[in-house]
Design a protein around this motif. Sequence first.
Motif, PDB file in Angstrom:
ATOM      1  N   TYR A 195      47.804  -3.507  89.272  1.00  0.00           N
ATOM      2  CA  TYR A 195      48.006  -4.784  89.962  1.00  0.00           C
ATOM      3  C   TYR A 195      47.752  -4.642  91.465  1.00  0.00           C
ATOM      4  O   TYR A 195      47.035  -5.446  92.070  1.00  0.00           O
ATOM      5  N   LEU A 196      48.330  -3.598  92.067  1.00  0.00           N
ATOM      6  CA  LEU A 196      48.117  -3.386  93.505  1.00  0.00           C
ATOM      7  C   LEU A 196      46.645  -3.111  93.809  1.00  0.00           C
ATOM      8  O   LEU A 196      46.119  -3.599  94.805  1.00  0.00           O
ATOM      9  N   SER A 197      45.993  -2.348  92.945  1.00  0.00           N
ATOM     10  CA  SER A 197      44.573  -2.029  93.161  1.00  0.00           C
ATOM     11  C   SER A 197      43.720  -3.290  93.127  1.00  0.00           C
ATOM     12  O   SER A 197      42.736  -3.402  93.861  1.00  0.00           O
ATOM     13  N   ARG A 198      44.097  -4.246  92.294  1.00  0.00           N
ATOM     14  CA  ARG A 198      43.329  -5.499  92.159  1.00  0.00           C
ATOM     15  C   ARG A 198      43.720  -6.560  93.184  1.00  0.00           C
ATOM     16  O   ARG A 198      42.872  -7.338  93.606  1.00  0.00           O
ATOM     17  N   GLN A 250      56.351  -5.581  87.252  1.00  0.00           N
ATOM     18  CA  GLN A 250      55.022  -6.201  87.266  1.00  0.00           C
ATOM     19  C   GLN A 250      54.158  -5.688  88.418  1.00  0.00           C
ATOM     20  O   GLN A 250      52.974  -5.969  88.489  1.00  0.00           O
ATOM     21  N   ILE A 251      54.768  -4.952  89.329  1.00  0.00           N
ATOM     22  CA  ILE A 251      54.016  -4.373  90.439  1.00  0.00           C
ATOM     23  C   ILE A 251      53.532  -2.998  89.995  1.00  0.00           C
ATOM     24  O   ILE A 251      54.172  -1.982  90.247  1.00  0.00           O
ATOM     25  N   GLN A 270      51.600   6.143  94.765  1.00  0.00           N
ATOM     26  CA  GLN A 270      52.771   6.608  95.509  1.00  0.00           C
ATOM     27  C   GLN A 270      53.424   5.436  96.233  1.00  0.00           C
ATOM     28  O   GLN A 270      54.650   5.287  96.210  1.00  0.00           O
ATOM     29  N   LEU A 271      52.638   4.588  96.853  1.00  0.00           N
ATOM     30  CA  LEU A 271      53.167   3.413  97.543  1.00  0.00           C
ATOM     31  C   LEU A 271      53.922   2.522  96.562  1.00  0.00           C
ATOM     32  O   LEU A 271      55.008   2.039  96.857  1.00  0.00           O
ATOM     33  N   ARG A 272      53.368   2.326  95.365  1.00  0.00           N
ATOM     34  CA  ARG A 272      54.025   1.511  94.338  1.00  0.00           C
ATOM     35  C   ARG A 272      55.411   2.063  94.034  1.00  0.00           C
ATOM     36  O   ARG A 272      56.375   1.316  93.893  1.00  0.00           O
ATOM     37  N   ARG A 273      55.518   3.363  93.957  1.00  0.00           N
ATOM     38  CA  ARG A 273      56.796   3.999  93.652  1.00  0.00           C
ATOM     39  C   ARG A 273      57.814   3.794  94.776  1.00  0.00           C
ATOM     40  O   ARG A 273      59.020   3.807  94.539  1.00  0.00           O
TER      41      ARG A 273
END
Length: 124
Positions: free
Chosen positions: A77-80, A72-73, A57-60
Amino acid sequence: MEATKLDMEITGQLAVGLPHNGMRHREFVLRAALAGDTIGAQLAYPDGPYSLIAVDQLRRQLVRVGTIPLEQITTDYLSRELLDLDYKVIQAAERRLEKKLMQASAESSTGDASNTSSSVTATD
């Protein structure tokens, strides 16, 4: 009566930043969460843990992080790469944005009366 334009985004600085092309990107822009962000994240990870759904949800909601291309986000990617410290910075920015939107809404004129009939009761 003219509607008040609300600022639906907030800018902030990550403490450490996201790595991309040998640099750490710290400045971010986050927009207010939409119902579709929540629905989309839940549909993408129907059996996933809450924390994964929250990251998606944050990515969105991210409009920009430094000069990293938005495509690319990804959630992976965010989890890693997103440190928990920076995740908390973004969550705090989201809370500030929500507070700002609520205050702006409360300060705006109420406009016309509600279009819900006052004659409707729970016993109707």
